[in-house]
Design an enzyme around this catalytic site. Sequence first.
Site, PDB file in Angstrom:
ATOM      1  N   GLY A  70       0.781  -1.236   0.000  1.00  0.00           N
ATOM      2  CA  GLY A  70       0.000   0.000   0.000  1.00  0.00           C
ATOM      3  C   GLY A  70       0.805   1.274   0.000  1.00  0.00           C
ATOM      4  N   GLY A 104       8.383   2.491   9.851  1.00  0.00           N
ATOM      5  CA  GLY A 104       7.940   1.297   9.130  1.00  0.00           C
ATOM      6  C   GLY A 104       7.455   0.196  10.069  1.00  0.00           C
ATOM      7  N   GLU A 127       7.118  -5.264   8.330  1.00  0.00           N
ATOM      8  CA  GLU A 127       7.790  -6.521   8.654  1.00  0.00           C
ATOM      9  C   GLU A 127       7.706  -6.872  10.135  1.00  0.00           C
ATOM     10  OE1 GLU A 127      11.475  -7.298   5.951  1.00  0.00           O
ATOM     11  OE2 GLU A 127      11.498  -5.180   6.472  1.00  0.00           O
TER      12      GLU A 127
END
Length: 791
Positions: free
Chosen positions: A500, A743, A746
């Site tokens: 995305g 981020g 992950e």
Amino acid sequence: MNVAGQNSERLDAIQPETKVVGQSVERLDAIKKVTGTAVFADDIQFSRPLYAQVVRSPHAHANILSIDLTAAQSLPGVRSVITGECYKKRAGLYLEDKNFIAVGKARYRGEPVAAVAADSPELARRACELVKVEYEVLPAVTDSLEGMKPDAPLIHPDLGSYKVLPIFYPQPGTNISHHYVLRKGDADKAFAEAYRVFDHNFYIPHVQHVPIEPHSCTAQYMPDGDLTIWAACQSPFAVRRALAETFDFPLNKIRVISKAVGGGFGCKAGTTLEGIVIPLAMLNPGRPVKLTYTREDEFQNAYVRQGLHINIKTAVNENGKIIGSKNMLAWDGGAYTEYGVNIVKAAGWGCVGPYDIDNIATDSYCVYTNHPVGGPYRGFGMCEIHFAIEQNIDMIAHEMGINPFEMRKLNGIREGGKSATGQTIDVAGYQECLDRAADLMELDKPCAPSGSPTKLRGKGIAGGWKAPSMPTDVASSVIIRMNEDGTFILLASCHDIGQGSDTIMAQIAAETLTVSVDKISVRTGDTDHTPYEWQTVASRSTYCAGNATKLAAEDLRNKILDLAQIKMGTWKNDLYLENGYVCRRFYPDQKVPIATFALGLTLPDQSGIGGPMIGVGAFVVPNNIAADKKTGLSPKPVAFWSMGVNGAEVEVDTETGKIKVLKMVSVFDAGKVINPAMYEGQAEGAMVQAMGTALYEELKLKDGRVMNPSFVDYKIPTFEDMPEMIVEAVEKAEPTGPYGARGIGEITMVPGAPAIANAVANAIGVRFLRMPLTPDVVLKALREKKAAEAK
């Protein structure tokens, strides 16, 4: 999804209130994806294409004595047949150790030894069957610990001559392609003074990425020397550079185009089949040459997640405080480790998980074996090491009579704590994530009864953290153009592979320019027409490309205001953008559409100034410093650390050994959630993927051969396996992130597998030191436990 607003005063001080950022905006690619109109690499149609097929080694390790191409070359419709002798130059992102087609030696079963271009796929396959190869079979290395031994067969005798980045340290004359050393404090002294010392071994097997879209690539070489590559890849610029160096192209003559990508999880980050079709295309100027992997190819010939042997020794004081840690990691890098060496380094950085430990000695080895090529996989080594780290925490807590949750609270990282490399962690939401996950899991309460005496239930939690493992000077860039009607085109090479990122960048740009997201279109993935991006990996896109997007939007905003102050007859600091207008602060009714300035400003005398409005943003991670070679220490080797907690509740059927995951929770510190709906989707997908590796997935290898190269024998979770999933986020703003974001794509997978393993141990009292926890493994362990108790 709930967002826990931790430290809200600090957050507001760092980042102002947002209108678009923080909203669940619909994905930009949603309609194309659900209607089937998104264009993937294999969908692209070409005029007069040729089709490539590959002759592969049937041996894990063998010298190539001779290759007879005569029969294949004489088959009508075959245009070219090549071997590795045609292009001998090695390739690699960090360590140039691989040939796209084997030269003199095959190092894994399935390695290309010849390739064919023909008028049809059927002809190409038939030609491959006519190629005759004579081999001398060599002893194979099929375990990393065995491969490290001095008398192990050498897989890369010429390792000392390979080109390598200066942050990696191959050991010529061995199978060790990188040895990362970390020495913090005095581990020997800590162990000598410890109240208790624990020593545990774990093994994590290979798994496959299994993206929904297999690899596909088409290359077209033109008579004027231009080369265009259409590939399903995550990182067009990294692929362009690697291919340009291997095939001696100047960068202005090679173009990489990546359309929609159907999932990557790391397997499409580097180069794979591109280097096979390029030399075939160069022999057939003007004709596109295409190669698409089958699912079986994907299992055997694309990157796999590396296997890992890990030993953890832990020194603990009488209160349960960890005072020292010694770790040995032996990674099964496969036949080529051009990407794997960086995973080994990242594992060294994160070797103790989200825990503040003063004394650490870690050795992380990347070892060549004759297995499929290891490469990046979601989590970049963190999923593997945390399966051991987080079970180790529970095992120590059990032995010392400490609640595992309290063990984590005592040792968990806090603001001002230090990472394994000595970096001060200024922002840390781990403690808050622990508390919230414990509440959601109701850890203080027993599991509800299963209703069956043979079905036992248990709960477990696990923490995790991850930093973006990338060189210290990597860059991102974004260009934003304003159209004549006040809409915008955002050009970037951060690639949307399903996570995305297009939508995230559009939201950041819209927030900065104070327009709605539907005013912004995003174009990515063309090295001739979109600006530079290092790679779409490492959970760095929101942070790095997001920062570049914000800078580009700010640059464009400033240029608009520069012209607006002339037109509106006021000072620039009296102006601001709002909903597609330039407005005055003290006279808000006086406003001018931003579209007025799209092509510059026309003055009363009809002269023009300014020109077309284009904003440019370039971002390099600030103040990152490489780690010391001897100690592995650095005050700031990484941009940030993402962290959080997974919880799991399971039910184990003691008659069948089947484990059913009833519930999972996900609580992570996202800094700032840009899009809550997409965050929730990432977290849910991460839990399911973690569940797959914990319970089902293993690439079965025997003498270098993949024994389960299809979904018939390689199980992944399906809809019927889905547990109840609860997703929440903690927001402790990252000061250098766009609108406080960091981020999370992950890290949300990293602690999932050990959380499940800890829950299983809580349910049945058996600890599993390798994954996956399949029914046969569970039944065997239960029988052994029963036999031991009977003695």
